[in-house]
Write an enzyme that holds these catalytic residues in place. Structure first.
Site, short mmCIF file in Angstrom:
data_model
loop_
_atom_site.label_atom_id
_atom_site.label_comp_id
_atom_site.label_asym_id
_atom_site.label_seq_id
_atom_site.Cartn_x
_atom_site.Cartn_y
_atom_site.Cartn_z
N LYS A 207 -0.50 4.94 -1.95
CA LYS A 207 -1.87 5.25 -1.52
C LYS A 207 -1.84 6.05 -0.22
O LYS A 207 -2.50 7.06 -0.08
CB LYS A 207 -2.65 3.94 -1.35
CG LYS A 207 -4.08 4.15 -0.94
CD LYS A 207 -4.83 2.84 -0.91
CE LYS A 207 -6.24 3.06 -0.35
NZ LYS A 207 -7.01 1.82 -0.22
N GLU A 213 9.41 2.22 2.39
CA GLU A 213 10.21 1.96 1.19
C GLU A 213 10.05 3.10 0.18
O GLU A 213 11.04 3.62 -0.37
CB GLU A 213 9.75 0.65 0.51
CG GLU A 213 10.02 -0.61 1.30
CD GLU A 213 8.87 -1.00 2.23
OE1 GLU A 213 8.10 -0.09 2.65
OE2 GLU A 213 8.76 -2.19 2.55
N GLY A 266 -4.92 -1.20 -2.85
CA GLY A 266 -3.61 -1.07 -3.51
C GLY A 266 -3.43 -2.08 -4.64
O GLY A 266 -3.03 -1.74 -5.75
N ARG A 267 -3.76 -3.34 -4.36
CA ARG A 267 -3.52 -4.39 -5.37
C ARG A 267 -4.56 -4.37 -6.49
O ARG A 267 -4.49 -5.18 -7.40
CB ARG A 267 -3.42 -5.75 -4.69
CG ARG A 267 -4.57 -6.09 -3.77
CD ARG A 267 -4.22 -7.24 -2.84
NE ARG A 267 -5.29 -7.51 -1.89
CZ ARG A 267 -5.43 -6.92 -0.71
NH1 ARG A 267 -4.54 -6.02 -0.31
NH2 ARG A 267 -6.42 -7.22 0.10
N GLU A 352 -2.30 -11.73 -0.55
CA GLU A 352 -2.61 -10.61 0.34
C GLU A 352 -4.13 -10.46 0.49
O GLU A 352 -4.62 -10.10 1.56
CB GLU A 352 -2.00 -9.30 -0.19
CG GLU A 352 -1.97 -8.20 0.85
CD GLU A 352 -1.17 -6.97 0.43
OE1 GLU A 352 -1.71 -6.12 -0.29
OE2 GLU A 352 0.00 -6.84 0.84
N HIS A 383 12.43 -25.83 -17.06
CA HIS A 383 13.81 -26.22 -16.74
C HIS A 383 14.14 -25.91 -15.30
O HIS A 383 15.32 -25.84 -14.93
CB HIS A 383 14.77 -25.52 -17.71
CG HIS A 383 14.48 -25.88 -19.14
ND1 HIS A 383 15.05 -26.98 -19.75
CD2 HIS A 383 13.63 -25.35 -20.05
CE1 HIS A 383 14.58 -27.08 -20.99
NE2 HIS A 383 13.71 -26.10 -21.19
N LYS A 511 5.82 -4.23 9.79
CA LYS A 511 6.17 -2.81 9.60
C LYS A 511 6.49 -2.17 10.94
O LYS A 511 7.47 -1.42 11.08
CB LYS A 511 4.99 -2.05 8.97
CG LYS A 511 4.70 -2.39 7.53
CD LYS A 511 3.57 -1.49 7.01
CE LYS A 511 3.01 -1.97 5.69
NZ LYS A 511 1.81 -1.26 5.26
O1 F6P Z 1 2.19 -4.57 1.48
C1 F6P Z 1 1.27 -3.86 2.19
C2 F6P Z 1 0.69 -2.72 1.44
O2 F6P Z 1 -0.15 -2.04 2.30
C3 F6P Z 1 -0.05 -3.13 0.16
O3 F6P Z 1 -1.35 -3.51 0.39
C4 F6P Z 1 0.09 -1.91 -0.66
O4 F6P Z 1 -0.17 -2.20 -2.00
C5 F6P Z 1 1.52 -1.53 -0.39
O5 F6P Z 1 1.69 -1.81 0.98
C6 F6P Z 1 1.89 -0.12 -0.70
O6 F6P Z 1 1.17 0.80 0.05
P1 F6P Z 1 1.12 2.32 -0.36
O7 F6P Z 1 0.54 2.42 -1.73
O8 F6P Z 1 0.25 2.99 0.66
O9 F6P Z 1 2.52 2.86 -0.35
#
Ligand code: F6P
Length: 542
Positions: A207, A213, A266-267, A352, A383, A511
């Site tokens: 987003k 990452e 995002g979620r 979250e 299990h 972060k």
């Molecule tokens: O984990 C934090 C967060 O901001 C989530 O809310 C989001 O889904 C994820 O990081 C990824 O963010 P982006 O889509 O901006 O890479």
């Protein structure tokens, strides 16, 4: 819109009093005293059947819980949500994921501005792109058709598409879809292993397009493509982002950048172009059917009275346990191997969204908010952690999900799976008394001293609540409805607690500090750290 409506204290007190009474009786007894219990606590919505009769509330308690929802302003909050009002106050945005899955011509507005035409135009682009890749009209830089998609993203840019793919993927897909979320290079290395770069599309989903990452993995994947194909490899990059200019700057061709909008959390984003990889690998018609399932749940949530509203009842059962009875952990067990990622998806959606300690006005919350949620596929979980569910000192409510029709494999195995789902719900509620176990041991000739020692260990207290959610089949529509069911459940809870379910400030500090620690590890000027952290950094630098 102020999501917190005052004057709910009396309704909360009544809920707590009801929960107090619930702790003094057994769930199973309620079936004797309430003849219409099963009917009133069963609800069907958008192809899903929910049974909430194995929850600790009586029908009177249910009325109390509904009163709390009304007193909390749930109906007005729901109207505000669907109207595209700024329900995410701390970020100044609506939360309008329902618009993404609405049928054409829906006319949604975000903070007054029409959004449906843009959504529909993007959906048409997704359809055309997916079709072109699947038909071979769109090929890689070396002219080969695509055989694999590598989806790079994390959190909400990963969990939804990963869940959908696992749930719906063909046994032998024409296009393989792999995922890399973790900044641990091991995950991307595994995702790329065995793939031919000339036949692989890399879809970068972020987003913000700033996530450490995702950008790290995107750079590695781009280098992997370029090593094999040279600079023309960038034509195999696709991006999905609410910051499309950043994606273009990364080198993604203009016509392969798919936008979504800041009012998509995002979620809550799998319904947007974030689901593009699934549309490519599963076919656009599958993605469209997923959207239709979500839209059917939206219609139900929006229209059904609170008393017969699936997301509302699921949320109220959760609040009755979590706030009323202090049950701060919940398990979710999908009896479907293809839904094994559902607990991981829910962890982000629930924790979250609602892991908040202050309300939407910045005041300390009056009641505990999100509980922890964990789980795994049944029967595997039986299990592993079911011992704790049946005989542990904490009472852990369980959501049991099951699918009636087999998806793949031997139908006899499916019957065994379903038998276990039903039996576990029964065992959790009914239990097995010490007397019964003792009588059995006595009948087997065990001496009294041994019975005294063994019977308590082999008894099951029972009275452990569960909700049962049944899908007819694991097809795209019910899956979409299931995801939307939980999205709205989370919203309802947020309204009751007076919190903003759509922001996530709690992920920011880590972060920021990770960037500082990384600078230390890479030999930058040493930052100020506590002694323990400084020692760890020193050790890692050796
Ligand atoms: O984990 C934090 C967060 O901001 C989530 O809310 C989001 O889904 C994820 O990081 C990824 O963010 P982006 O889509 O901006 O890479």
């Amino acid at each position: 819109m102020d999501l917190r409506v005052p004057e709910t204290d009396a309704a909360w007190s009544r809920l707590q009093a009801a929960a107090g009474r619930a702790s003094e009786r057994r769930i199973a007894d309620l079936f004797r005293t309430e003849p219409d219990r099963l009917a009133r606590l069963s609800v069907s919505a958008a192809g899903l059947d929910l049974d909430l009769s194995k929850q600790p509330w009586s029908l009177g308690d249910l009325d109390v819980a509904i009163d709390l929802a009304r007193a909390s302003g749930l109906e007005a909050a729901r109207t505000a949500l669907f109207a595209g009002e700024v329900v995410n106050r701390s970020e100044g945005r609506p939360a309008l994921h329902m618009a993404l899955r609405a049928p054409p011509g829906a006319g949604f507005r975000a903070a007054g501005a029409p959004v449906s035409p843009e959504i529909e135009a993007t959906r048409a682009r997704i359809a055309a792109f997916a079709e072109a890749v699947r038909s071979g009209d769109r090929r890689g830089a070396a002219g080969k058709p695509f055989r694999a998609v590598v989806h790079i993203g994390i959190g909400g840019s990963d969990l939804g598409p990963r869940l959908v793919w696992e749930a719906l993927k063909p046994l032998s897909p024409a296009i393989e879809l792999r995922f890399a979320a973790n900044v641990d290079p091991a995950e991307l290395a595994q995702a790329l292993t065995g793939l031919d770069p000339a036949e692989t599309l890399v879809v970068v989903v972020s987003k913000t397009f700033t996530t450490l990452e995702t950008l790290t993995n995107a750079e590695t994947a781009r280098a992997w493509l370029r090593d094999a194909l040279g600079a023309r490899a960038d034509s195999q990059l696709v991006a999905v982002s609410a910051a499309p200019e950043k994606a273009r700057a990364f080198g993604v061709p203009e016509d392969q950048v798919f936008a979504f909008w800041d009012w998509v959390g995002g979620r809550y984003s799998v319904w947007s172009a974030v689901g593009l990889s699934c549309a490519v690998a599963l076919g656009f018609e599958v993605f469209e059917a997923l959207l239709a399932g979500g839209a059917a749940m939206d219609a139900h949530f929006f229209q059904a009275p609170l008393e017969a509203n699936a997301p509302v009842l699921l949320a109220l059962a959760h609040v009755f346990n979590g706030d009323g009875l202090g049950r701060r952990v919940r398990a979710v067990v999908p009896y479907a191997q293809r839904l094994r990622l559902f607990p991981a998806f829910l962890q982000q959606l629930e924790m979250e969204s609602n892991g908040k300690r202050v309300d939407a006005q910045g005041r300390p919350v009056a009641h505990p908010t999100a509980t922890a949620v964990f789980g795994d596929a049944g029967t595997n979980g039986q299990h592993a952690f079911f011992q704790y569910l049946h005989q542990g000192t904490d009472i852990v409510p369980v959501d049991i999900l099951a699918v009636r029709e087999p998806t793949d494999g031997d139908p006899a195995g499916q019957r065994k799976l379903l038998a276990n789902a039903v039996a576990q719900a029964e065992a959790l509620m009914i239990g097995r008394s010490q007397d019964e176990v003792g009588a059995e041991l006595a009948a087997a000739g065990r001496p009294p001293a041994e019975i005294a020692e063994l019977a308590p260990q082999r008894a099951f207290p029972g009275d452990r609540p569960s909700s049962f959610i049944l899908l007819d089949r694991l097809s795209p529509e019910p899956l979409g409805a299931l995801i939307a069911l939980y999205e709205h459940k989370v919203f309802v809870e947020g309204v009751l607690w007076g919190i903003n379910a759509f922001d996530q400030w709690g992920v920011e500090l880590g972060k920021t500090l990770a960037a500082r620690v990384l600078s230390d590890l890479e030999g930058g000027p040493p930052g100020a750290h506590d002694p323990s952290t400084a020692a760890l950094i020193a050790r890692l630098k050796r």
